[in-house]
Design a protein around this motif. Structure first.
Motif, PDB file in Angstrom:
ATOM      1  N   GLY A 138      60.029  43.409  45.733  1.00 41.64           N
ATOM      2  CA  GLY A 138      59.740  43.076  47.132  1.00 41.64           C
ATOM      3  C   GLY A 138      58.267  43.107  47.512  1.00 41.64           C
ATOM      4  N   PHE A 139      57.387  43.071  46.505  1.00 43.52           N
ATOM      5  CA  PHE A 139      55.934  43.092  46.753  1.00 43.52           C
ATOM      6  C   PHE A 139      55.301  41.777  46.310  1.00 43.52           C
ATOM      7  CE2 PHE A 139      57.140  47.500  45.829  1.00 43.52           C
ATOM      8  CZ  PHE A 139      56.492  48.210  46.831  1.00 43.52           C
ATOM      9  N   LYS A 140      54.043  41.601  46.727  1.00 34.62           N
ATOM     10  CA  LYS A 140      53.205  40.567  46.131  1.00 34.62           C
ATOM     11  C   LYS A 140      52.070  41.295  45.413  1.00 34.62           C
ATOM     12  CE  LYS A 140      50.313  36.607  47.407  1.00 34.62           C
ATOM     13  NZ  LYS A 140      49.451  36.924  46.259  1.00 34.62           N
ATOM     14  N   ALA A 141      51.883  41.037  44.118  1.00 34.19           N
ATOM     15  CA  ALA A 141      50.769  41.631  43.373  1.00 34.19           C
ATOM     16  C   ALA A 141      49.502  40.914  43.815  1.00 34.19           C
ATOM     17  CB  ALA A 141      50.994  41.475  41.873  1.00 34.19           C
ATOM     18  N   SER A 142      48.589  41.622  44.488  1.00 36.00           N
ATOM     19  CA  SER A 142      47.452  40.899  45.077  1.00 36.00           C
ATOM     20  C   SER A 142      46.185  41.011  44.238  1.00 36.00           C
ATOM     21  CB  SER A 142      47.199  41.346  46.515  1.00 36.00           C
ATOM     22  OG  SER A 142      46.463  42.540  46.569  1.00 36.00           O
ATOM     23  N   HIS A 143      45.974  42.124  43.520  1.00 30.72           N
ATOM     24  CA  HIS A 143      44.746  42.242  42.741  1.00 30.72           C
ATOM     25  C   HIS A 143      44.904  43.279  41.632  1.00 30.72           C
ATOM     26  CE1 HIS A 143      40.451  41.246  42.447  1.00 30.72           C
ATOM     27  NE2 HIS A 143      40.337  42.449  41.918  1.00 30.72           N
ATOM     28  N   ASN A 144      44.345  42.976  40.444  1.00 33.85           N
ATOM     29  CA  ASN A 144      44.301  43.963  39.360  1.00 33.85           C
ATOM     30  C   ASN A 144      42.882  44.491  39.203  1.00 33.85           C
ATOM     31  OD1 ASN A 144      46.985  44.232  38.089  1.00 33.85           O
ATOM     32  ND2 ASN A 144      46.783  42.006  37.825  1.00 33.85           N
ATOM     33  N   PHE A 145      42.720  45.803  39.284  1.00 38.69           N
ATOM     34  CA  PHE A 145      41.430  46.446  39.028  1.00 38.69           C
ATOM     35  C   PHE A 145      41.464  46.960  37.591  1.00 38.69           C
ATOM     36  CE2 PHE A 145      42.099  46.515  43.535  1.00 38.69           C
ATOM     37  CZ  PHE A 145      40.869  46.086  44.024  1.00 38.69           C
ATOM     38  N   LEU A 146      40.582  46.407  36.744  1.00 44.31           N
ATOM     39  CA  LEU A 146      40.629  46.680  35.299  1.00 44.31           C
ATOM     40  C   LEU A 146      39.421  47.479  34.836  1.00 44.31           C
ATOM     41  CD1 LEU A 146      41.461  43.019  34.177  1.00 44.31           C
ATOM     42  CD2 LEU A 146      43.086  44.882  34.539  1.00 44.31           C
ATOM     43  N   ASP A 147      39.601  48.263  33.775  1.00 46.70           N
ATOM     44  CA  ASP A 147      38.468  48.898  33.088  1.00 46.70           C
ATOM     45  C   ASP A 147      37.759  47.824  32.262  1.00 46.70           C
ATOM     46  OD1 ASP A 147      41.004  49.007  31.468  1.00 46.70           O
ATOM     47  OD2 ASP A 147      39.494  49.428  29.935  1.00 46.70           O
ATOM     48  N   CYS A 148      36.585  48.158  31.723  1.00 44.99           N
ATOM     49  CA  CYS A 148      35.784  47.119  31.041  1.00 44.99           C
ATOM     50  C   CYS A 148      36.456  46.585  29.780  1.00 44.99           C
ATOM     51  CB  CYS A 148      34.363  47.621  30.770  1.00 44.99           C
ATOM     52  SG  CYS A 148      34.282  48.990  29.602  1.00 44.99           S
ATOM     53  N   LYS A 149      37.315  47.384  29.140  1.00 45.36           N
ATOM     54  CA  LYS A 149      38.005  46.888  27.930  1.00 45.36           C
ATOM     55  C   LYS A 149      39.300  46.154  28.253  1.00 45.36           C
ATOM     56  CE  LYS A 149      36.550  50.567  24.718  1.00 45.36           C
ATOM     57  NZ  LYS A 149      36.922  52.005  24.782  1.00 45.36           N
ATOM     58  N   HIS A 150      39.681  46.157  29.514  1.00 47.50           N
ATOM     59  CA  HIS A 150      40.952  45.545  29.951  1.00 47.50           C
ATOM     60  C   HIS A 150      42.157  46.183  29.268  1.00 47.50           C
ATOM     61  CE1 HIS A 150      38.956  41.647  31.645  1.00 47.50           C
ATOM     62  NE2 HIS A 150      38.302  42.756  31.962  1.00 47.50           N
ATOM     63  N   TYR A 151      42.109  47.511  29.170  1.00 52.14           N
ATOM     64  CA  TYR A 151      43.214  48.274  28.583  1.00 52.14           C
ATOM     65  C   TYR A 151      44.232  48.710  29.646  1.00 52.14           C
ATOM     66  CZ  TYR A 151      40.979  49.076  23.979  1.00 52.14           C
ATOM     67  OH  TYR A 151      40.444  48.954  22.722  1.00 52.14           O
ATOM     68  N   PHE A 152      43.769  48.876  30.875  1.00 53.37           N
ATOM     69  CA  PHE A 152      44.587  49.530  31.904  1.00 53.37           C
ATOM     70  C   PHE A 152      44.331  48.837  33.242  1.00 53.37           C
ATOM     71  CE2 PHE A 152      45.851  52.900  34.843  1.00 53.37           C
ATOM     72  CZ  PHE A 152      46.858  53.577  34.156  1.00 53.37           C
ATOM     73  N   THR A 153      45.343  48.804  34.108  1.00 50.33           N
ATOM     74  CA  THR A 153      45.115  48.247  35.444  1.00 50.33           C
ATOM     75  C   THR A 153      45.582  49.198  36.536  1.00 50.33           C
ATOM     76  OG1 THR A 153      45.568  46.402  36.960  1.00 50.33           O
ATOM     77  CG2 THR A 153      47.336  46.980  35.439  1.00 50.33           C
ATOM     78  N   ASP A 154      44.807  49.265  37.613  1.00 50.87           N
ATOM     79  CA  ASP A 154      45.332  49.784  38.869  1.00 50.87           C
ATOM     80  C   ASP A 154      45.614  48.545  39.699  1.00 50.87           C
ATOM     81  OD1 ASP A 154      45.552  52.601  38.646  1.00 50.87           O
ATOM     82  OD2 ASP A 154      43.367  52.763  38.688  1.00 50.87           O
ATOM     83  N   SER A 155      46.887  48.266  39.857  1.00 50.60           N
ATOM     84  CA  SER A 155      47.337  47.004  40.429  1.00 50.60           C
ATOM     85  C   SER A 155      47.667  47.218  41.906  1.00 50.60           C
ATOM     86  CB  SER A 155      48.574  46.534  39.647  1.00 50.60           C
ATOM     87  OG  SER A 155      48.864  45.192  39.916  1.00 50.60           O
TER      88      SER A 155
END
Ligand code: AVJ
Length: 316
Positions: free
Chosen positions: A295-312
């Motif tokens: 029931g959400f819309k994923a609006s933005h992914n905040f990534l570390d420099c290696k793109h290993y992890f996201t705070d979505s």
């Protein structure tokens, strides 16, 4: 022991070790000893998720703040706040940007909440903090009916421990407790080179093994059992096809142990497994699909420099 006061832990051990495919839940890793071992895991160089999320929150919280679009007062409600060492960076950045908010960490442990409040007050004297002790959903209920917008935090990648249907169910429940326009910032570990993931769980120091073995020690301690520690091993594997790390304890011989609390003897074949943990890794497509299904819309992914992890960042 009186059966009527038998704990959830006791019930779940009885159920899990009586099943055809034996299993124990990873939620029982975190007694005092297990929580200390988890701190050691977070400090291992191989265990990248902690450092990655730390980087995201310490460097991009200003950007996260810009994406909130709340005008005026809001709440930041955190599920499973822990010691707050990562969240502190986000809160500090929000305060520096002039954010007018109340921080509401939710934890089942009163003691954890007291420590968190003291630490936060020391680090951020201007922070308004109202810790809530109890179940996530009880606290969600108390927020219903207020018109103050909310940013919910579910950090650390804990969603990875839930099976697909259970993750969806949990997120739907979060969604049901939120107002239209409320936000959820959720930490998720990403799919990546399988060797990197394998090393993070099958670590060369044996710390993750100790983390799993502590479950057996906990059974010995709390359920008065006689498990021989050296007769079990730890095994885990990452499957890049499914995105799942699965962890197990392995019985090294045909054996049994007895628990006086459960009044039960448990039998193991040689090489029999106890499944202890799922740790799912997500692709961006899977993240979007999960957000939408809940029931959400994923609006933005905040990534570390290696793109290993996201705070979505998800919006209801
Ligand atoms: C705390 C659930 C994010 O799954 O990576 C670490 C727990 N297990 N090493 C994870 C864990 C083995 C961790 N989470």
């Amino acid at each position: 022991m009186n059966k009527t006061i038998i704990s959830h832990f006791a019930e779940d051990v009885l159920e899990g070790l009586s099943a055809k495919n034996k299993h124990l839940s990873s939620k029982y890793f975190y007694d005092d000893a297990g929580s200390r071992i988890f701190v050691e895991i977070m400090h291992m160089p191989e265990y990248y998720p902690t450092a990655c999320e730390f980087e995201i929150l310490s460097q991009q919280s200003g950007e996260i703040f810009k994406k909130l679009h709340f005008d005026g007062k809001f709440n930041i409600v955190e599920f499973g706040s822990g010691d707050g060492s990562k969240t502190r960076h986000l809160l500090k950045a929000f305060l520096d940007k002039g954010g007018d908010f109340t921080y509401i960490p939710i934890d089942i442990s009163q003691e954890a909440n007291d420590i968190l409040r003291d630490n936060m007050k020391q680090a951020l004297p201007n922070l308004t903090i109202k810790p809530q002790t109890g179940d996530y959903f009880e606290v969600l209920d108390t927020l219903q009916g207020s018109s103050t917008p909310n940013l919910f935090l579910f950090l650390g990648g804990n969603i990875g421990n839930y099976k697909r249907e259970e993750a969806l169910e949990l997120l739907k429940k979060f969604n049901a407790g939120m107002k239209k326009g409320d936000l959820l910032l959720i930490g998720m570990d990403l799919r990546k080179n399988p060797r990197v993931i394998q090393q993070a769980y099958d670590d060369p120091h044996g710390i993750t093994k100790a983390f799993n073995m502590n479950l057996l020690q906990r059974i010995n301690r709390e359920l008065d059992a006689d498990i021989q520690m050296d007769q079990f091993d730890f095994y885990c594997d990452y499957s890049p096809e499914t995105g799942e790390v699965n962890s197990y304890l392995v019985s090294l011989k045909k054996q049994h142990f007895h628990s006086t609390v459960l009044n039960t003897t448990f039998h193991f074949e040689k090489d029999e497994l106890i499944w202890t943990e799922l740790s799912r890794k997500y692709s961006f497509t899977e993240i979007e699909e999960l957000a939408t299904a809940a029931g959400f819309k994923a609006s933005h992914n905040f990534l570390d420099c290696k793109h290993y992890f996201t705070d979505s960042l998800w919006i209801k």
